[in-house]
Design a protein around this motif. Structure first.
Motif, mmCIF file in Angstrom:
data_model
loop_
_atom_site.group_PDB
_atom_site.id
_atom_site.type_symbol
_atom_site.label_atom_id
_atom_site.label_comp_id
_atom_site.label_asym_id
_atom_site.label_seq_id
_atom_site.Cartn_x
_atom_site.Cartn_y
_atom_site.Cartn_z
ATOM 1 N N GLU A 209 0.837 -1.203 0.000
ATOM 2 C CA GLU A 209 0.000 0.000 0.000
ATOM 3 C C GLU A 209 0.871 1.252 0.000
ATOM 4 O O GLU A 209 0.633 2.196 -0.762
ATOM 5 N N THR B 98 -3.276 6.765 5.547
ATOM 6 C CA THR B 98 -4.432 7.195 4.764
ATOM 7 C C THR B 98 -4.352 8.678 4.428
ATOM 8 O O THR B 98 -4.733 9.092 3.331
ATOM 9 N N TRP C 61 1.060 4.274 -3.050
ATOM 10 C CA TRP C 61 0.768 5.699 -2.932
ATOM 11 C C TRP C 61 2.026 6.540 -3.063
ATOM 12 O O TRP C 61 1.954 7.711 -3.476
ATOM 13 N N LYS D 227 -2.051 8.711 1.620
ATOM 14 C CA LYS D 227 -2.737 8.201 0.424
ATOM 15 C C LYS D 227 -3.556 9.294 -0.253
ATOM 16 O O LYS D 227 -3.437 9.507 -1.471
#
Length: 318
Positions: A154, A274, A158, A277
């Motif tokens: 992940e 996040t 990103w 991201k």
């Protein structure tokens, strides 16, 4: 006829031939940024058509049949996901594969907010749906044959976008990526992850989630990814009218964490990821706008959000 009308006429005729019934009307849906979603009027019912961009390689977000498989599998388990009326991997509608799905009832977050819906109750409903989604066995998700995406994957995903965002906005992003990489928590067993789980991708009836839409980047991955998406966009990010709606009504991320029951340290790291991201997504889309590849002037108004998200991520991992 203008070019758009011609294209819609072709889509209408091809779709009617593909499903074997009359298609009364096809109209683009203005909400969102995909640009290839349409209202379809059939005899006695309305449906939604999704097509990939013309000429696109059928992979990633453009893999419309994959989205159809996911929705079909989750709908069969009773989740609030559109049922699939028809779909094809063949290039049969305007030279493209397609998914034709139910148009589920419900109103968007802006309307729910205007009715005075309680933010915490909306969040509880979204988390109830999230728990049901995560209870889906991967083998019954429509993507059970895919490899789970680990947290390090992940972060790399990103980071690739962040490196292409405007450099004047992302100077502190490498430091945030370094802190994230140095403290990656363990990966538990994978669950189904929507990938962009926020109120802007939901419909509501009576203050409860009636539909979860836009399964473009769904995957098998970490259980806290979707919860943190909900937290970040609820507090002031994302790409739609839901931005900042939760923060303006006094609901903070700790409240959502507690409703879900997440471990505080693991939640804090995933929340930092996040923010990274969404800064990367917004920055990448801003780059595409400035280069004329995907014009959307609204991204020029999000430069402060990009910088702010990176700083918030740094504070979380300080």
């Amino acid at each position: 006829m203008g070019a758009v009308t011609v294209a819609e006429s072709v889509i209408r005729a091809d779709l009617a031939a593909a499903i074997g019934e009359p298609v009364l009307d096809v109209q683009p849906i203005p909400e969102g940024h995909s640009g290839f979603t349409y209202w379809v009027d059939l005899n006695g019912r309305r449906a939604v058509l999704r097509l990939p961009p013309p000429g696109a390689r059928i992979a990633g977000p453009a893999d419309i049949p994959r989205q159809g498989r996911i929705m079909e599998a989750l709908h069969a388990r009773g989740l609030p996901v559109p049922g699939i009326i028809a779909m094809s991997t063949e290039a049969v509608v305007d030279g493209r594969p397609y998914v034709l799905m139910e148009a589920l009832p419900g109103e968007r977050i802006e309307a729910a907010a205007a009715r005075g819906s309680d933010p915490l109750e909306l969040a509880r409903s979204a988390i109830e749906v999230l728990r049901a989604l995560q209870a889906t066995p991967p083998a019954q998700s429509g993507i059970g044959d895919e490899e789970p995406v680990l947290l390090r994957d992940e972060l790399r995903r990103w980071s690739w976008l962040m490196e292409r965002a405007p450099a004047e906005l992302t100077g502190d992003a490498p430091e945030l990526a370094r802190r994230l990489a140095s403290e990656v928590p363990p990966d538990p067993g994978p669950v189904v992850v929507h990938g962009d789980y926020h109120f802007g991708n939901m419909l509501f009836i009576g203050g409860r989630v009636s539909a979860v839409l836009d399964w473009e980047i769904a995957e098998l991955g970490h259980p806290l990814l979707d919860l943190c998406c909900l937290c970040v966009v609820f507090q002031g990010g994302g790409e739609d009218g839901a931005r900042g709606w939760g923060a303006s009504r006094g609901l903070d991320t700790d409240a959502l964490r507690d409703v879900f029951g997440a471990d505080p340290a693991e939640f804090r790291w995933t929340l930092g990821l996040t923010y990274y991201k969404y800064a990367a997504i917004l920055g990448y889309n801003l780059m595409l706008h400035r280069r004329g590849k995907r014009p959307d002037p609204s991204y020029e108004g999000r430069t402060g959000t990009i910088v702010g998200f990176i700083q918030t991520g740094l504070r979380l991992l300080a």
